[in-house]
Design a protein around this motif. Structure first.
Motif, PDB file in Angstrom:
ATOM      1  N   ILE A   1      -6.670   7.412  -0.018  1.00 33.10           N
ATOM      2  CA  ILE A   1      -6.996   5.999   0.190  1.00 33.10           C
ATOM      3  C   ILE A   1      -5.928   5.354   1.078  1.00 33.10           C
ATOM      4  O   ILE A   1      -6.212   4.507   1.917  1.00 33.10           O
ATOM      5  CB  ILE A   1      -7.168   5.267  -1.159  1.00 33.10           C
ATOM      6  CG1 ILE A   1      -7.907   3.945  -0.972  1.00 33.10           C
ATOM      7  CG2 ILE A   1      -5.877   4.994  -1.849  1.00 33.10           C
ATOM      8  CD1 ILE A   1      -9.363   4.083  -0.918  1.00 33.10           C
ATOM      9  N   PHE A   2      -4.712   5.837   0.916  1.00 32.54           N
ATOM     10  CA  PHE A   2      -3.636   5.358   1.780  1.00 32.54           C
ATOM     11  C   PHE A   2      -3.921   5.753   3.232  1.00 32.54           C
ATOM     12  O   PHE A   2      -3.782   4.933   4.149  1.00 32.54           O
ATOM     13  CB  PHE A   2      -2.312   5.951   1.301  1.00 32.54           C
ATOM     14  CG  PHE A   2      -1.155   5.674   2.202  1.00 32.54           C
ATOM     15  CD1 PHE A   2      -0.611   4.403   2.272  1.00 32.54           C
ATOM     16  CD2 PHE A   2      -0.624   6.665   2.992  1.00 32.54           C
ATOM     17  CE1 PHE A   2       0.456   4.141   3.102  1.00 32.54           C
ATOM     18  CE2 PHE A   2       0.437   6.413   3.832  1.00 32.54           C
ATOM     19  CZ  PHE A   2       0.978   5.141   3.886  1.00 32.54           C
ATOM     20  N   VAL A   3      -4.350   6.976   3.417  1.00 37.90           N
ATOM     21  CA  VAL A   3      -4.692   7.417   4.775  1.00 37.90           C
ATOM     22  C   VAL A   3      -5.776   6.533   5.349  1.00 37.90           C
ATOM     23  O   VAL A   3      -5.712   6.101   6.502  1.00 37.90           O
ATOM     24  CB  VAL A   3      -5.170   8.881   4.777  1.00 37.90           C
ATOM     25  CG1 VAL A   3      -5.682   9.258   6.143  1.00 37.90           C
ATOM     26  CG2 VAL A   3      -4.071   9.808   4.363  1.00 37.90           C
ATOM     27  N   ALA A   4      -6.778   6.253   4.517  1.00 43.27           N
ATOM     28  CA  ALA A   4      -7.873   5.425   5.013  1.00 43.27           C
ATOM     29  C   ALA A   4      -7.341   4.074   5.453  1.00 43.27           C
ATOM     30  O   ALA A   4      -7.681   3.576   6.532  1.00 43.27           O
ATOM     31  CB  ALA A   4      -8.931   5.271   3.933  1.00 43.27           C
ATOM     32  N   GLY A   5      -6.491   3.472   4.600  1.00 41.49           N
ATOM     33  CA  GLY A   5      -5.933   2.179   4.977  1.00 41.49           C
ATOM     34  C   GLY A   5      -5.169   2.274   6.265  1.00 41.49           C
ATOM     35  O   GLY A   5      -5.350   1.475   7.196  1.00 41.49           O
ATOM     36  N   LEU A   6      -4.349   3.284   6.358  1.00 40.09           N
ATOM     37  CA  LEU A   6      -3.525   3.464   7.547  1.00 40.09           C
ATOM     38  C   LEU A   6      -4.408   3.693   8.769  1.00 40.09           C
ATOM     39  O   LEU A   6      -4.173   3.123   9.849  1.00 40.09           O
ATOM     40  CB  LEU A   6      -2.626   4.671   7.315  1.00 40.09           C
ATOM     41  CG  LEU A   6      -1.299   4.696   8.026  1.00 40.09           C
ATOM     42  CD1 LEU A   6      -0.515   3.462   7.689  1.00 40.09           C
ATOM     43  CD2 LEU A   6      -0.539   5.948   7.615  1.00 40.09           C
ATOM     44  N   ALA A   7      -5.439   4.512   8.573  1.00 38.57           N
ATOM     45  CA  ALA A   7      -6.298   4.844   9.704  1.00 38.57           C
ATOM     46  C   ALA A   7      -7.005   3.600  10.213  1.00 38.57           C
ATOM     47  O   ALA A   7      -7.026   3.318  11.417  1.00 38.57           O
ATOM     48  CB  ALA A   7      -7.310   5.911   9.286  1.00 38.57           C
ATOM     49  N   VAL A   8      -7.578   2.850   9.270  1.00 36.42           N
ATOM     50  CA  VAL A   8      -8.287   1.646   9.697  1.00 36.42           C
ATOM     51  C   VAL A   8      -7.305   0.668  10.340  1.00 36.42           C
ATOM     52  O   VAL A   8      -7.591   0.048  11.366  1.00 36.42           O
ATOM     53  CB  VAL A   8      -9.000   1.000   8.495  1.00 36.42           C
ATOM     54  CG1 VAL A   8      -9.603  -0.330   8.896  1.00 36.42           C
ATOM     55  CG2 VAL A   8     -10.058   1.923   7.965  1.00 36.42           C
ATOM     56  N   TYR A   9      -6.141   0.602   9.735  1.00 35.75           N
ATOM     57  CA  TYR A   9      -5.121  -0.308  10.273  1.00 35.75           C
ATOM     58  C   TYR A   9      -4.786   0.063  11.707  1.00 35.75           C
ATOM     59  O   TYR A   9      -4.805  -0.771  12.617  1.00 35.75           O
ATOM     60  CB  TYR A   9      -3.893  -0.234   9.381  1.00 35.75           C
ATOM     61  CG  TYR A   9      -2.702  -1.001   9.879  1.00 35.75           C
ATOM     62  CD1 TYR A   9      -2.742  -2.401   9.971  1.00 35.75           C
ATOM     63  CD2 TYR A   9      -1.537  -0.340  10.243  1.00 35.75           C
ATOM     64  CE1 TYR A   9      -1.652  -3.094  10.428  1.00 35.75           C
ATOM     65  CE2 TYR A   9      -0.434  -1.043  10.698  1.00 35.75           C
ATOM     66  CZ  TYR A   9      -0.498  -2.420  10.795  1.00 35.75           C
ATOM     67  OH  TYR A   9       0.584  -3.115  11.251  1.00 35.75           O
ATOM     68  N   THR A  10      -4.495   1.342  11.944  1.00 41.82           N
ATOM     69  CA  THR A  10      -4.127   1.715  13.309  1.00 41.82           C
ATOM     70  C   THR A  10      -5.317   1.623  14.248  1.00 41.82           C
ATOM     71  O   THR A  10      -5.173   1.229  15.399  1.00 41.82           O
ATOM     72  CB  THR A  10      -3.588   3.154  13.351  1.00 41.82           C
ATOM     73  OG1 THR A  10      -4.511   3.991  12.689  1.00 41.82           O
ATOM     74  CG2 THR A  10      -2.242   3.257  12.699  1.00 41.82           C
TER      75      THR A  10
ATOM     76  N   MET B   1      -8.872  -6.133   8.319  1.00 41.35           N
ATOM     77  CA  MET B   1      -8.980  -5.573   9.661  1.00 41.35           C
ATOM     78  C   MET B   1     -10.376  -5.794  10.222  1.00 41.35           C
ATOM     79  O   MET B   1     -10.547  -6.206  11.368  1.00 41.35           O
ATOM     80  CB  MET B   1      -8.678  -4.070   9.648  1.00 41.35           C
ATOM     81  CG  MET B   1      -7.275  -3.684   9.259  1.00 41.35           C
ATOM     82  SD  MET B   1      -5.987  -4.631  10.031  1.00 41.35           S
ATOM     83  CE  MET B   1      -6.183  -4.189  11.722  1.00 41.35           C
TER      84      MET B   1
ATOM     85  N   ALA C   1      -8.123  10.049  12.383  1.00 38.16           N
ATOM     86  CA  ALA C   1      -7.383   8.898  12.900  1.00 38.16           C
ATOM     87  C   ALA C   1      -6.484   9.320  14.057  1.00 38.16           C
ATOM     88  O   ALA C   1      -6.362   8.615  15.058  1.00 38.16           O
ATOM     89  CB  ALA C   1      -6.565   8.258  11.793  1.00 38.16           C
TER      90      ALA C   1
ATOM     91  N   ILE D   1      -8.335  -3.182   4.675  1.00 35.69           N
ATOM     92  CA  ILE D   1      -9.499  -2.767   5.450  1.00 35.69           C
ATOM     93  C   ILE D   1     -10.395  -3.963   5.716  1.00 35.69           C
ATOM     94  O   ILE D   1     -10.843  -4.197   6.842  1.00 35.69           O
ATOM     95  CB  ILE D   1     -10.270  -1.657   4.689  1.00 35.69           C
ATOM     96  CG1 ILE D   1      -9.438  -0.382   4.658  1.00 35.69           C
ATOM     97  CG2 ILE D   1     -11.605  -1.391   5.337  1.00 35.69           C
ATOM     98  CD1 ILE D   1     -10.058   0.736   3.866  1.00 35.69           C
TER      99      ILE D   1
ATOM    100  N   VAL E   1     -13.121   4.733   7.357  1.00 30.34           N
ATOM    101  CA  VAL E   1     -12.645   5.242   8.633  1.00 30.34           C
ATOM    102  C   VAL E   1     -13.799   5.378   9.618  1.00 30.34           C
ATOM    103  O   VAL E   1     -13.700   5.006  10.786  1.00 30.34           O
ATOM    104  CB  VAL E   1     -11.923   6.591   8.438  1.00 30.34           C
ATOM    105  CG1 VAL E   1     -11.526   7.182   9.760  1.00 30.34           C
ATOM    106  CG2 VAL E   1     -10.706   6.400   7.568  1.00 30.34           C
TER     107      VAL E   1
ATOM    108  N   MET F   1       0.840  -1.197   0.000  1.00 31.68           N
ATOM    109  CA  MET F   1       0.000   0.000   0.000  1.00 31.68           C
ATOM    110  C   MET F   1       0.878   1.250   0.000  1.00 31.68           C
ATOM    111  O   MET F   1       0.630   2.214  -0.725  1.00 31.68           O
ATOM    112  CB  MET F   1      -0.902  -0.093   1.228  1.00 31.68           C
ATOM    113  CG  MET F   1      -1.332   1.141   1.902  1.00 31.68           C
ATOM    114  SD  MET F   1      -2.441   0.666   3.254  1.00 31.68           S
ATOM    115  CE  MET F   1      -1.592   1.360   4.649  1.00 31.68           C
TER     116      MET F   1
ATOM    117  N   VAL G   1      -5.195  -1.535  -0.005  1.00 27.50           N
ATOM    118  CA  VAL G   1      -5.949  -0.858   1.061  1.00 27.50           C
ATOM    119  C   VAL G   1      -7.289  -1.535   1.260  1.00 27.50           C
ATOM    120  O   VAL G   1      -7.693  -1.807   2.395  1.00 27.50           O
ATOM    121  CB  VAL G   1      -6.129   0.645   0.725  1.00 27.50           C
ATOM    122  CG1 VAL G   1      -7.192   1.254   1.614  1.00 27.50           C
ATOM    123  CG2 VAL G   1      -4.831   1.384   0.896  1.00 27.50           C
TER     124      VAL G   1
END
Lengths: 176, 489, 493, 131, 180
Positions: free
Chosen positions: E144-153, A133, C148, A130, D90, A72, A126
């Motif tokens: 979309i990267f932020v979304a992935g990162l956000a969900v991941y964290t 997760m 986030a 998601i 999110v 990603m 991603v």
């Protein structure tokens, strides 16, 4: 679901087709509707179908979670790299023309294909991430729900967290 | 030494002193030495300016230009000179006194006390030497903020309460009225420099607006304690006595009336003010404050509170004198700043000495105390007499000029106010003197006591002596002030 | 490469560093990368600023496509100042944040810092771009990463606050998008300069007017303009300290910037005057100052109090804008800058306190001045700036604001500003009183109540020093703000 | 003429308002997110319909086609859709966490528990576009 | 309309399904409006990804919405006012599909005429997306990267169950509200 034979067989046909379709959208995006984003989503959809049928563990064996995070980031970086290449070769950011000075059209095409590929990578991973997760979360919760309520619940993770906390504190302390 | 450097040194000395004091907190003797050294060197530095000022030189220092066209600038003139001399000179005396007071009372937080005291003096110096309203305002606020820790020195509920009222009123008036008044002035005239003859002109501002502006100034300078903005002064009496003595009888309140006088002379100009229709309103307000505060003082039983209300009343003398708009009255205002300072600091010193020696704070406990503390009570008497305005004390001189000024413009309201208040002053000061000297002790004191520790006794004797000396040797000050008025009008 | 060609890299460096940062393990590496890239961004901004002020708008076309076709970054005095502010604040925060982040976000710091970088570069991108749709994209980058980041708060309430912010933020962004949609439909372009050329012909168009309204509502949500501010206190008080400092100092300011840019540069002053823009902003600003200050006075914990104070400060900016004059705009810009300095410093103090005593409730603050003297002194000084005491940056803003109000003959504005200042005295001084005059609570863990380390103190005091520096030497702030205001008012080409 | 010529916009407005209502009136967080999606989708339709040209065709160059719809809105909306799905993801992740932390995802119930400054019926200032 | 159904139904599962249908419908609408790329995306995202995600969430939370039967009048009022504004606004918009729209006359011709000479590819959407406005698309990737990162964290934090015991770890955490 996992044991349903029909599903498995259908999936065995479908999933490669979906992935192929994804690749088609990806690389044929300049000629017909489609592009990196759509391809990524479709690709991820294929993988999600796989997970739904074969289970999350199997899915993660194919593409581990860590790899998703890495890819990603790499997708975004690929995009940025192509952009930077333009700068390094004397143009503006995301200027594809300097890539192949002799053939401006070709340069544009190459640039577009490459950045679209970056988009595809990021989007696919991603979406997979998601989904992983969310799906993984569910199994964890079920695990905890299994513990009888009357027992004083101790969360191993929590304790870890806590000790990690304390160790940071002491670390900070000593630094001060 | 060039004038700019001198001004810089005068501002810097107390600040450096404050830093050194807080660094020497662990060694009280060193700390006290630093305090005294700083105070003395400050006084010496300030007195260096007398010569050039008398010779008519301008000393100027400009530090920065925070707002285009507006500098943080200092420029000394005679009025400020007097104020600076007064504050720096009395700082020495007060320091001696405070050392005695703090030590014998075993006060906590002495280091921060002396440090903030030094910063407050720096604020006073800045006010005295300010070259324009902005600079004056800056140091006015420095003074407010640096005295808050002094007022709340005891850190108990009463101190907190007092501190709230103190800060609340002073900041509210200065931000709420003084600051907009300043900005308004600036937007009209494009300058804030103190200019002889004033910077406001009739064609730039309507008389009504000018009156409003003047009212904003007079009420906005909360430190001048014109009613209804006087409440902070009694509230500040929770502070230790040296604070009340120097700051709330001299530096802070005088910064207030000094500001008003400066505004009257250098921003509005006497001639311009005389044309204003409603300017009388402020005279009445000040006159009312004189009388009302005296009446309230009459009813106080705590010595310090009584003195505080007496201060409120005396300050309005000065405001009144400044607003009479007669040259003599302006001189009277300037001289009253000095005269009242000497007298009131003596009185506060005495109150503190009585508290330290006998632990007495109320007027009705003072029966016969003069026989135990003769120096103190003699000094008290001198101070009281000066407040009333009887010769041969300083208070007489200033009253003389104010009365003369009132006659110059035939302002009988002012004359009446002066007469009545003189009577009231006598009515609340003389019974104390009488009680102390001529009545027998009713209750034997808790412990057998004599005078307060020597530094305190010495300090109060000195100020009492100054009160009398000023009666005889006021010539230089008067000449000095005449100088400004010649320029001003 | 020329300076102009470096300019977009103030956005791109952190943006590109972020994916790398997300992959870095441990604690040291992500932090170092973040710091280096933010610092680089700040340096670029600092170099670009004088040029942008001196030579007017600098344009950089991405992909070398000429502006209306491609997307350009367009930098003049206004956004150069703001970009410098954002990157400089981020640079100062990072050394401060290390300890605090270790405490509050013990694990997975790589992604955390990556999100921070993204939030920051998102804000920078919004600031520099000259394309209204690009604003939307970068707005979402910064918003999503902010959600986030807020959710990283230790409290469970952080999640709720984050969710509420997400809903409100997305609503705001969609409102903005709809506004942009109308603009696009009526003009066929998205480039700001191009729009500004084509809009005057459409001044009476209903769709354009609605677009104006939608953009204002959308940005009003993002900038927490008074009745739309409710997401802010929760978000600020529950986010990790570092995030709070950063958001308080920068995020709402950027929304204000977008508003200014669109209202003045794109729609134009005449258009704004034709709409009931002044009245609405004046009313909302005034009411906002008053009620938010009142709420701040009623709070019992530091972060919430300061959050409400932020809402009221936004009121000042709104008030300044509503004057629609060069002086007013310049006052607003100065206040944007100065408020970032003081609020940043205040929240840094709170962060230090929370780091040490684990609480920001007033009840736990008693006697803290003795145990954390430098932090509390910093709090007092920053608080004085907040109140607007002379020699501080806050005084300059207040002076500019009151002067502008007097110049515009708006006595009410003067009154409101002054009442706001007095209320600031009350809420700041409540804390001072507790910290200095009250004894420590009985159950306090005295071993924790110590001064924080130098890594926190030095950045904090740099900000405090800046507060005083910009209170005395205003060449940078006032001059550039005045210049920026002239640009916005369209006085200079 | 005017009415019929604008039917696309009326659809957009209706959809938009349904979505908007769901967002601010509904307590359930998942529902809120759906509402948000509706709201966004309607904005997408607004853009796309603006790009449509009568008799035009998909903006992919072909022989024999003279009139193409404007590709720019399509690009914008592609981006906006991505933004939308990112927000959705999110938001959903947050609601999962909230559900774990509080036991439900009803914002109005949680408002009682966590008295925040956010009320569901908050009054946005509508005054500014009613000139 | 399906959209109304989404708002009315309390069964979130059904609502999700309706929502998926709605997405498909709008995708179809996009096709009608000549937006092939958008349609493809909307179908994949709205009907696919979003639905799956919502379903995943629903399995973890409750299926039924908390009942609140009252109509939220203030909200309705706000919505109506906004709607009115919009209706008022659209009356000034150009007619649907009119070739003389500013949208069609200003920038569009440039793209339509120059894409082939600039890049040599026929899909104008791809060209605009990846070259003319590629910084937007870069932003999109980052989003979309932020979304992935956000969900991941967000979701890799170990879960804790509903309020029952306040975990011990909270003891040293700041509870920022005064009432605790």
């Amino acid at each position: 679901m996992r044991n349903n034979g029909i599903l498995r067989i259908v999936a065995r046909f479908l999933i490669p087709l979906i992935l192929l379709f994804a690749l088609y959208i990806q690389f044929h995006g300049e000629y017909s509707p489609g592009g990196g984003f759509q391809a990524g989503v479709v690709f991820a959809a294929g993988w999600i179908l796989f997970v739904l049928i074969y289970g999350l563990e199997a899915g993660l064996k194919v593409i581990p979670q860590r790899a998703m995070v890495v890819v990603m980031a790499c997708g975004a970086l690929l995009y940025a790299f192509i952009g930077l290449l333009g700068v390094l070769l004397g143009g503006h950011f995301l200027d594809f023309a300097p890539l192949l000075p002799s053939a401006p059209k070709g340069a544009q095409q190459a640039g577009i294909i490459l950045v679209e590929f970056g988009v595809g990578m990021t989007v696919a991973t991603v979406v997979m991430l998601i989904f992983t997760m969310f799906a993984g979360r569910k199994s964890q919760i079920h695990l905890i729900d299994g513990i009888p309520d009357s027992e004083p619940v101790t969360y191993p993770e929590m304790n870890q967290d806590n000790s990690a906390n304390q160790s940071t504190d002491t670390a900070a302390e000593t630094r001060d | 030494m060039s004038g700019g450097v001198l001004i810089g040194l005068i501002l810097g000395t107390p600040l450096i002193g404050a830093v050194l004091i807080s660094l020497c907190g662990r060694w009280p003797n060193v700390r006290e030495t630093v305090t005294l050294t700083t105070a003395i060197s400050l006084f010496v530095l300030v007195s260096q300016m007398i010569g050039p000022i008398a010779a008519g030189e301008t000393l100027r220092l400009s530090l920065a230009e925070p707002i285009p066209g507006l500098e943080i600038a200092f420029q000394l003139e005679p009025l400020g000179m007097v104020f600076a001399m007064l504050a720096s000179g009395l700082w020495i005396v007060t320091s001696v006194y405070a050392i005695g007071y703090m030590r014998s009372n075993n006060e906590p937080y002495q280091t921060s006390f002396f440090a903030f005291f030094a910063i407050a003096i720096c604020g006073a110096m800045g006010v005295a030497m300010a070259g324009n309203l902005l600079t004056l305002f800056i140091f006015y606020e420095v003074l407010t903020l640096s005295t808050w820790p002094l007022v709340t020195h005891n850190r108990n509920e009463a101190a907190k309460q007092g501190g709230r009222v103190y800060l609340g009123i002073l900041l509210a008036t200065s931000i709420g009225l003084l600051l907009p008044a300043i900005i308004w002035t600036y937007s009209i005239t494009g300058t804030l420099d103190f200019t002889p003859g004033g910077i406001l002109e009739l064609d730039s501002i309507s008389p009504l607006a000018a009156t409003l502006l003047l009212t904003m100034f007079v009420l906005g300078v909360g430190k001048a304690a014109v009613m209804p903005m006087h409440r902070w002064l009694p509230a500040a009496m929770v502070a230790p006595t040296p604070v009340s003595a120097l700051l709330h009888a001299v530096a802070v309140v005088k910064a207030g009336v000094f500001t008003i006088t400066k505004v009257v002379i250098y921003i509005f100009g006497l001639d311009f003010l005389a044309t204003l229709p409603l300017e009388k309103f402020l005279v009445y307000l000040a006159g009312f404050t004189v009388i009302a505060a005296s009446l309230v003082a009459l009813r106080q039983v705590e010595i310090k509170r009584m003195l505080a209300y007496s201060t409120v009343s005396q300050l309005s003398y000065i405001v009144l004198a400044a607003l009479v708009l007669a040259p003599f009255a302006e001189i009277g205002a300037a001289i009253h700043i000095v005269a009242h300072a000497f007298g009131k600091i003596t009185l506060f010193f005495c109150a503190g000495a009585i508290y330290i020696a006998a632990k007495k704070t109320r007027v009705d406990q003072l029966h016969g105390i003069a026989w135990r503390m003769p120096f103190t009570m003699v000094a008290f008497t001198i101070g009281a007499v000066s407040m009333i305005g009887v010769p041969p004390t300083a208070g007489f001189v200033s009253k003389w000029y104010i009365v003369a000024g009132a006659f110059q413009v035939d302002n009988f309201f002012v004359l009446a106010v002066l007469a009545i208040s003189t009577g009231l002053n006598a009515a609340y000061f003389l019974p104390i003197v009488f009680r102390a000297f001529f009545q027998a002790e009713t209750v034997p004191p808790a412990k057998d006591h004599g005078e307060a520790p020597w530094p305190m006794a010495a300090a109060l004797t000195l100020t009492a002596a100054l009160t009398i000396l000023f009666f005889f040797f006021n010539g230089p000050v008067v000449d000095f002030e005449k100088g400004i008025l010649e320029v001003a009008s | 490469m020329t300076l102009i060609e470096w300019m977009p890299f103030s956005v791109l460096i952190p943006l590109i560093a972020a994916p790398v940062c997300a992959l870095l393990p441990g604690r040291v590496l992500p932090w170092t990368l973040t710091f280096v890239s933010v610092l680089a961004s700040a340096v670029i901004c600092a170099l670009v600023l004088p040029m942008a002020v001196g030579e007017g708008p600098l344009s950089y076309a991405f992909g070398n496509w000429p502006p209306p076709v491609g997307i350009e970054y367009r930098v003049d005095a206004v956004n150069a100042l703001l970009a410098l502010l954002i990157s400089a604040i981020a640079t100062i925060i990072l050394p401060w944040a290390r300890v605090s982040v270790n405490d509050e976000v013990p694990d997975r710091q790589g992604p955390f810092y990556a999100l921070f970088l993204l939030a920051m570069s998102g804000l920078m991108g919004i600031t520099l771009t000259g394309d209204v749709f690009n604003v939307f994209v970068f707005l979402e980058i910064s918003s999503l990463s902010t959600y986030a980041l807020i959710a990283h708060g230790k409290n469970r309430a952080a999640l709720l606050a984050s969710f509420r912010y997400l809903i409100m933020g997305t609503l705001g962004a969609t409102f903005y998008l709809i506004g942009v949609g109308f603009l696009y439909i009526q003009t066929g372009t998205l480039n700001m300069v191009d729009l500004a050329e084509r809009l005057p012909a459409l001044a009476d168009d209903r769709a354009i007017r609605t677009a104006f309204g939608f953009i204002i509502v959308g940005m009003g949500l993002k900038l927490a303009l008074f009745p739309l501010h409710r997401w802010l206190p929760g978000a600020y008080s529950n986010a990790p300290s570092m995030v709070t400092v950063f958001l308080a100092a920068t995020a709402t300011k950027v929304a204000v910037y977008v508003l200014l840019r669109l209202v003045f540069s794109v729609f134009g002053v005449e258009f704004a005057l034709a709409m009931p823009f002044e009245e609405i902003f004046f009313t909302l600003g005034a009411v906002g100052i008053f009620f938010a200050s009142l709420s701040a006075i009623k709070q019992t914990s530091l972060k919430r109090m300061l959050a409400y104070s932020s809402v009221s400060q936004i009121g000042y900016i709104a008030l300044a804008i509503s004057l629609i004059s060069t002086a007013g705009l310049s006052a607003g810009l100065v206040h944007i800058f100065n408020h970032a300095l003081m609020k940043g410093a205040l929240f840094m103090c709170v962060g230090a306190i929370v780091y040490r005593i684990g609480s920001d409730r007033f009840a736990d603050l008693g006697g803290l001045a003795k145990q954390m003297p430098l932090t509390m002194l910093a709090f007092v000084l920053a608080g004085l700036s907040m109140i607007g005491v002379p020699l501080t940056a806050g005084f300059i803003s207040k002076w500019a604001l009151i002067s502008a109000a007097i110049e515009a003959g708006n006595g009410y504005a003067v009154g409101i500003v002054l009442i706001g200042s007095l209320m600031a005295v009350i809420y700041i001084w409540r804390v001072v009183e507790i910290a200095y005059l009250q004894p420590a609570p009985d159950n306090a863990d005295m071993s924790r109540r110590r001064e924080v380390g130098l890594s926190m103190l030095i950045p904090l005091w740099i900000l405090i020093a800046a507060n005083f520096y910009f209170g005395i030497d205003t060449r940078l702030t006032l001059d550039i703000a005045t210049r920026g205001a002239e640009v916005l008012m369209g006085m200079t080409p | 003429m005017a009415f019929l010529g604008h039917y696309n916009y009326y659809i957009v407005v209706v959809l938009m308002m349904i979505g908007f209502y769901v967002v601010i009136a509904r307590g359930n967080m998942v529902k809120k997110i759906m509402g948000l999606n509706l709201f966004q989708t309607s904005a997408f339709i607004l853009f796309i319909s603006a790009g449509k040209i009568m008799g035009g065709s998909t903006p992919i160059l072909r022989d024999g086609v003279e009139v193409y719809s404007n590709p720019l809105p399509h690009v914008l909306i592609l981006t906006a859709i991505v933004v939308g799905v990112a927000t959705t993801a999110v938001g959903l992740a947050l609601s999962v966490r909230i559900n774990e932390a509080y036991g439900n995802i009803e914002d109005d119930l949680l408002s009682e528990e966590e008295p925040d400054d956010f009320a569901l019926t908050q009054e946005p200032s509508r005054d500014d576009d009613s000139s | 309309m399906v959209a109304i159904g989404v708002t009315r139904i309390r069964d979130l599962f059904a609502a999700t399904m309706l929502f998926a249908i709605y997405s498909l419908l709008s995708a179809a609408l996009f096709v009608l409006l000549d937006a092939g790329d958008v349609a493809l995306t909307e179908a994949a995202v709205g009907a696919g990804i979003s639905t799956i995600l919502v379903l995943a969430v629903l399995t973890m939370t409750r299926r039924y919405e908390h009942p609140s039967n009252t109509v939220n009048w203030p909200a309705l009022a706000v919505v109506s006012v906004t709607g009115m504004c919009l209706l008022w606004a659209v009356s000034d918009l150009p007619d649907f599909g009119d070739p003389t729209n500013p949208v069609q006359t200003h920038l569009a011709p440039y793209f339509i005429n120059n894409v082939y000479s600039d890049m040599g590819i026929p899909n104008m959407v791809a060209a605009v997306l990846a070259s003319y406005r590629s910084i937007d698309t870069f932003g999109e990737v980052i989003v979309i990267f932020v979304a992935g990162l956000a969900v991941y964290t967000l979701l890799s934090v170990p879960p804790r169950t509903p309020p029952k015991p306040q975990p011990k770890a909270d003891a040293n955490q700041p509870e920022n509200r005064g009432d605790h």
